[in-house]
Scaffold this active site. Structure first.
Site, PDB file in Angstrom:
ATOM      1  N   HIS A  53       0.873  -1.237   0.004  1.00 59.38           N
ATOM      2  CA  HIS A  53       0.056   0.077   0.071  1.00 59.38           C
ATOM      3  C   HIS A  53       0.892   1.225  -0.126  1.00 59.38           C
ATOM      4  CE1 HIS A  53      -3.779  -2.259   0.789  1.00 59.38           C
ATOM      5  NE2 HIS A  53      -3.130  -2.927   1.257  1.00 59.38           N
ATOM      6  N   ASN A  82     -10.146  -2.811   2.480  1.00 61.27           N
ATOM      7  CA  ASN A  82      -9.733  -2.603   1.049  1.00 61.27           C
ATOM      8  C   ASN A  82     -11.280  -2.374   0.144  1.00 61.27           C
ATOM      9  OD1 ASN A  82      -7.222  -3.349   1.209  1.00 61.27           O
ATOM     10  ND2 ASN A  82      -7.432  -5.672   0.767  1.00 61.27           N
ATOM     11  N   HIS A  91      -4.013   1.112  11.787  1.00 63.24           N
ATOM     12  CA  HIS A  91      -3.707  -0.194  12.550  1.00 63.24           C
ATOM     13  C   HIS A  91      -5.185  -0.661  12.800  1.00 63.24           C
ATOM     14  CE1 HIS A  91      -2.313  -3.315  14.993  1.00 63.24           C
ATOM     15  NE2 HIS A  91      -2.006  -2.627  16.204  1.00 63.24           N
TER      16      HIS A  91
HETATM   17 FE1  HDE Z   1      -2.416  -4.874   5.616  1.00 61.94          FE
HETATM   18  N1  HDE Z   1      -0.603  -4.049   5.845  1.00 61.94           N
HETATM   19  N2  HDE Z   1      -1.904  -6.625   6.080  1.00 61.94           N
HETATM   20  N3  HDE Z   1      -4.287  -5.822   4.926  1.00 61.94           N
HETATM   21  N4  HDE Z   1      -3.150  -3.055   4.848  1.00 61.94           N
HETATM   22  C1  HDE Z   1      -0.305  -2.731   5.687  1.00 61.94           C
HETATM   23  O1  HDE Z   1       0.849  -1.543   7.452  1.00 61.94           O
HETATM   24  C2  HDE Z   1      -0.624  -6.816   6.703  1.00 61.94           C
HETATM   25  C3  HDE Z   1      -4.526  -6.917   4.983  1.00 61.94           C
HETATM   26  C4  HDE Z   1      -4.436  -2.760   4.378  1.00 61.94           C
HETATM   27  O2  HDE Z   1      -3.282   3.552   3.994  1.00 61.94           O
HETATM   28  C5  HDE Z   1       0.778  -2.449   6.440  1.00 61.94           C
HETATM   29  O3  HDE Z   1       1.130   0.697   7.971  1.00 61.94           O
HETATM   30  C6  HDE Z   1      -0.844  -8.066   6.963  1.00 61.94           C
HETATM   31  C7  HDE Z   1      -5.818  -7.219   4.707  1.00 61.94           C
HETATM   32  C8  HDE Z   1      -4.437  -1.346   4.115  1.00 61.94           C
HETATM   33  O4  HDE Z   1      -1.549   3.335   5.544  1.00 61.94           O
HETATM   34  C9  HDE Z   1       1.402  -3.685   7.113  1.00 61.94           C
HETATM   35  C10 HDE Z   1      -1.863  -8.892   6.524  1.00 61.94           C
HETATM   36  C11 HDE Z   1      -6.470  -6.004   4.376  1.00 61.94           C
HETATM   37  C12 HDE Z   1      -3.085  -0.689   4.365  1.00 61.94           C
HETATM   38  C13 HDE Z   1       0.413  -4.579   6.640  1.00 61.94           C
HETATM   39  C14 HDE Z   1      -2.331  -7.808   5.863  1.00 61.94           C
HETATM   40  C15 HDE Z   1      -5.165  -4.945   4.770  1.00 61.94           C
HETATM   41  C16 HDE Z   1      -2.295  -1.822   4.594  1.00 61.94           C
HETATM   42  C17 HDE Z   1       2.222  -1.778   5.510  1.00 61.94           C
HETATM   43  C18 HDE Z   1      -2.186 -10.306   6.585  1.00 61.94           C
HETATM   44  C19 HDE Z   1      -7.799  -5.454   3.928  1.00 61.94           C
HETATM   45  C20 HDE Z   1      -2.812   0.503   3.852  1.00 61.94           C
HETATM   46  C21 HDE Z   1       2.146  -0.464   6.144  1.00 61.94           C
HETATM   47  C22 HDE Z   1      -2.383 -10.891   7.948  1.00 61.94           C
HETATM   48  C23 HDE Z   1      -8.777  -5.774   5.090  1.00 61.94           C
HETATM   49  C24 HDE Z   1      -2.898   1.394   5.141  1.00 61.94           C
HETATM   50  C25 HDE Z   1       1.274  -0.142   7.126  1.00 61.94           C
HETATM   51  C26 HDE Z   1      -2.476   2.846   4.955  1.00 61.94           C
HETATM   52  C27 HDE Z   1      -1.245  -1.778   5.232  1.00 61.94           C
HETATM   53  C28 HDE Z   1       0.130  -6.050   7.042  1.00 61.94           C
HETATM   54  C29 HDE Z   1      -3.588  -8.149   4.958  1.00 61.94           C
HETATM   55  C30 HDE Z   1      -5.433  -3.588   4.213  1.00 61.94           C
HETATM   56  C31 HDE Z   1       2.684  -4.026   6.559  1.00 61.94           C
HETATM   57  C32 HDE Z   1       0.461  -8.777   7.865  1.00 61.94           C
HETATM   58  C33 HDE Z   1      -6.783  -8.267   4.595  1.00 61.94           C
HETATM   59  C34 HDE Z   1      -5.712  -0.527   3.572  1.00 61.94           C
HETATM   60  O5  HDE Z   1       1.526  -3.605   8.418  1.00 61.94           O
END
Ligand code: HDE
Length: 699
Positions: free
Chosen positions: A85, A158, A349
């Protein structure tokens, strides 16, 4: 819009703060004290144009602290981009509660009808880097931070209601496979390559999400025209402590809309910032994007009756099973003042949660609860990121967490621990108003096992495909053909085909045929046979599209000698429809109408291909056509709009241009010369594209 100028005098630029000095140098005119440029230490700077040198042509001196401080700060301007993202755009706004959910939740910000909570929303692509284009085929992040009176609540979702994987432990593999291949460093922001399809072809659980990712959902027309989903099952807790499961849904007020793949490809070249610009400009002109927030609420008994597990994030709950209940609306009405300080530094978060909302045991969500704080430690440099203005709660925040890198607070007093008896006025826990986790009975062996209830990988993929309209189904087939067409490894393609056979026989045959791989799909025994579910129209964007041009763009091409009345009528009709009218001309300079009034175009045709507009109008003077027929950018403008099934308005002169490129005047090509021509054109454009043109072979 103020396009007309009676007197086309050259514009005089804003008066300059600078004037040229002797040796061609620029010198500041007298500067007031409060405007004086200083170093970070507050020392006033006398000369910001020249570094300190030994003689006018001599070497620069190490002593120059002004130069060194400036360059050092510049050298460190970038911070690590988000690992996923990374490319995102954000805006401020508010959430207004409908005040109708006290039976479900005691969350303070949802209690009172009309109560407003400040929010910051960030929309993103997933796979590409921060500088990648806005329109790859990709999932979009939809993250909202609610600054509630009881703490920050982040709904980090999402634009697609399900996810690729069921367990957090697969996330690094998924993302590695989707991002650039590690040896060659490409492709950027694209899933159309071997490693991505290799991985998902070995992960049958990804098939439902793959169907969504191959649909029009993955190429939205605008961030303002996307739905959003919390994805996981969460829980609401009411004042009596009763829990209920909830799924979150955002619906855009102006309706959802997508572009065609051919448009996405061309927009990526013509305007890589297409979505970011669209959001920024809409807010600047006061056309504030708005979404309604709804929940699907259901109890444990209902959950137990579903043919899928509500803890499995690869599953959704069709609205026919649990209807949406609207609980409030979000309006984004302010652009960030500074992209870095706000959009880049915002730290979302899913674990930022408030009283009245709780997690479920979805194993993907549980993994996320660890990841998001952890990632900020390297991205924002330490544990004090909550002190940055964009992340700071807007309610009282007091605790004994102390020190650490970049501490901005100056805590006073002797006591930095709890309990203490030395200062009665220090913060303490509060059982009445504090966050309480809902007591839930949990027991089990410590094991690494995927629940059998997660085993149905194809039923909902089938449901999604069968809920698509014929046009949307065509697009899904075309997307598979494109993506798999970029995959070099034959076995990977055969394996994906094997999964598609399990999803739906028609989809399988059509993709097989589109690839020219008849009879080559593998047979993949499903972990569990798919079931047939009744199609769910709300899963389709086109099924629920309402006629509108609100927030859409009309590209009006004009030439010298254009009839001013045409412009005036269109402007009125566009305003009434809430659409934006932009003028395009052969050149960016002034254009004179037949009555001598001067029109100032927004774009030159070479810089404004029709993919940037939802619908176009060609208003040319008959005399200008001879020259315009030689203008390749204009011919491509019309040809593309027609191939993309767009509605095209025209004045008499334009027919010669249509003839030049062999375009037939079907029901989507509308003459606006008549008295109510502009209105008729707008009414038809509100209905969206003329899809039958595609069937007729236009694209
Ligand atoms: Fe994320 N995801 N994600 N994700 N995610 C990040 O956090 C992660 C997942 C989502 O505009 C990171 O600050 C893991 C699902 C959005 O700043 C990180 C898993 C969904 C955003 C991270 C998922 C999301 C992130 C990277 C699987 C939809 C952007 C930077 C367990 C429900 C937020 C950050 C923004 C961002 C980890 C799966 C949505 C690395 C480990 C499912 C919208 O922490």
């Amino acid at each position: 819009m103020k396009k007309k100028t009676p007197n086309p005098e050259p514009q005089v630029g804003a008066e300059s703060e600078f004037h040229a000095g002797k040796a061609g140098e620029l010198h500041r005119t007298t500067t007031r004290r409060e405007q004086t440029l200083t170093t970070n230490q507050g020392t006033a700077i006398a000369d910001n144009q020249n570094s300190l040198k030994a003689g006018t042509r001599g070497p620069t001196l190490l002593e120059d602290f002004v130069l060194r401080e400036k360059i050092t700060h510049f050298d460190h301007e970038r911070i690590p981009e988000r690992i996923v993202h990374a490319r995102g755009s954000g805006a401020h706004g508010y959430f207004e509660a409908y005040g109708n959910v006290s039976d479900l939740t005691c969350a303070a910000f949802l209690q009172e009808a009309g109560a407003r909570t400040p929010v910051f929303a960030r929309f993103s692509t997933v796979a590409g880097g921060a500088g990648s284009v806005d329109l790859p085929r990709d999932v979009r992040g939809f993250a909202v931070k609610f600054y509630t009176t009881e703490g920050n609540f982040d709904l980090v979702g999402n634009n697609i209601p399900v996810f690729f994987i069921q367990d957090a432990i697969k996330f690094p593999d998924l993302i590695h496979a989707a991002k650039m291949e590690p040896d060659r460093g490409y492709p950027q922001a694209a899933t159309a390559h071997d490693t991505f399809w290799d991985f998902v072809s070995l992960m049958p659980e990804s098939m439902h999400m793959i169907l969504w990712a191959m649909s029009d959902r993955a190429i939205p027309r605008s961030l303002r025209m996307m739905e959003g989903f919390g994805v996981h099952t969460f829980r609401f807790i009411n004042a009596q402590g009763d829990p209920v499961f909830v799924k979150f849904h955002w619906r855009p007020k102006n309706g959802s809309q997508s572009v065609l793949w051919d448009e996405a490809v061309k927009i990526s070249g013509a305007d890589p910032d297409f979505h970011r610009r669209d959001l920024y400009e809409a807010i600047t002109r006061g056309d504030f994007p708005e979404w309604e927030l709804s929940v699907q609420a259901f109890d444990q008994k209902t959950a137990d009756g579903f043919p899928f597990d509500v803890l499995d994030p690869t599953k959704l709950i069709p609205e026919e099973m649990v209807p949406l209940r609207a609980i409030g609306r979000m309006v984004l009405d302010r652009n960030p003042d500074n992209f870095f300080a706000e959009t880049e530094q915002v730290a979302f978060h899913p674990g930022h949660i408030v009283r009245g909302i709780d997690f479920s045991d979805d194993p993907l969500l549980q993994g996320r609860l660890f990841s998001y704080t952890d990632t900020q430690l390297s991205r924002l440099g330490g544990p004090n990121f909550h002190q940055l203005p964009i992340n700071r709660p807007q309610c009282p925040m007091r605790n004994f967490q102390r020190d650490a890198i970049m501490q901005m607070e100056v805590p006073t007093g002797r006591v930095n621990y709890e309990p203490n008896s030395l200062n009665p006025d220090t913060p303490k826990e509060n059982p009445e108003s504090g966050f309480v986790t809902t007591p839930t009975l949990t027991s089990g062996e410590k094991i690494r096992v995927r629940s059998e209830t997660f085993n149905d990988h194809y039923s909902q993929a089938r449901l999604f495909f069968r809920s698509a309209t014929p046009v949307e189904a065509d697009h899904i087939v075309e997307a598979f053909a494109f993506e798999l067409g970029k995959v070099a490894t034959h076995e990977v393609r055969c394996r994906v085909l094997g999964h598609l056979r399990n999803v739906d026989q028609t989809l399988f045959s059509r993709v097989e045929q589109a690839l020219g791989m008849e009879g080559q799909g593998y047979t993949i025994p499903p972990a569990r046979e798919a079931i047939d579910m009744s199609p769910s129209p709300p899963l389709s964007l086109l099924s629920k599209a309402r006629p509108t041009l609100a927030g859409r763009k009309i590209g009006l091409f004009i030439s010298e000698g254009v009839d001013l009345a045409v412009f005036d009528q269109l402007q009125v009709a566009a305003d009434e429809a809430g659409a934006v009218l932009e003028l395009i001309a052969p050149r960016i300079g002034a254009v004179k109408s037949s009555s001598g009034v001067v029109l100032m175009p927004d774009h030159a045709i070479a810089a404004a291909p029709s993919v940037l507009f939802d619908t176009i109008v060609i208003a040319t003077a008959v005399e200008a056509v001879k020259t315009l027929r030689q203008n390749p950018a204009l011919l491509a403008f019309i040809r593309d709009a027609h191939a993309h099934c767009k509605i095209i308005g025209f004045t008499r002169g334009a027919t010669a241009l249509f003839d030049a490129i062999g375009i037939e005047q079907d029901t989507g090509v509308i003459n606006i010369d008549t008295a109510d021509g502009a209105m008729a054109y707008i009414d038809r454009a509100k209905q969206g594209r003329l899809w039958s043109r595609k069937k007729a072979g236009a694209s």
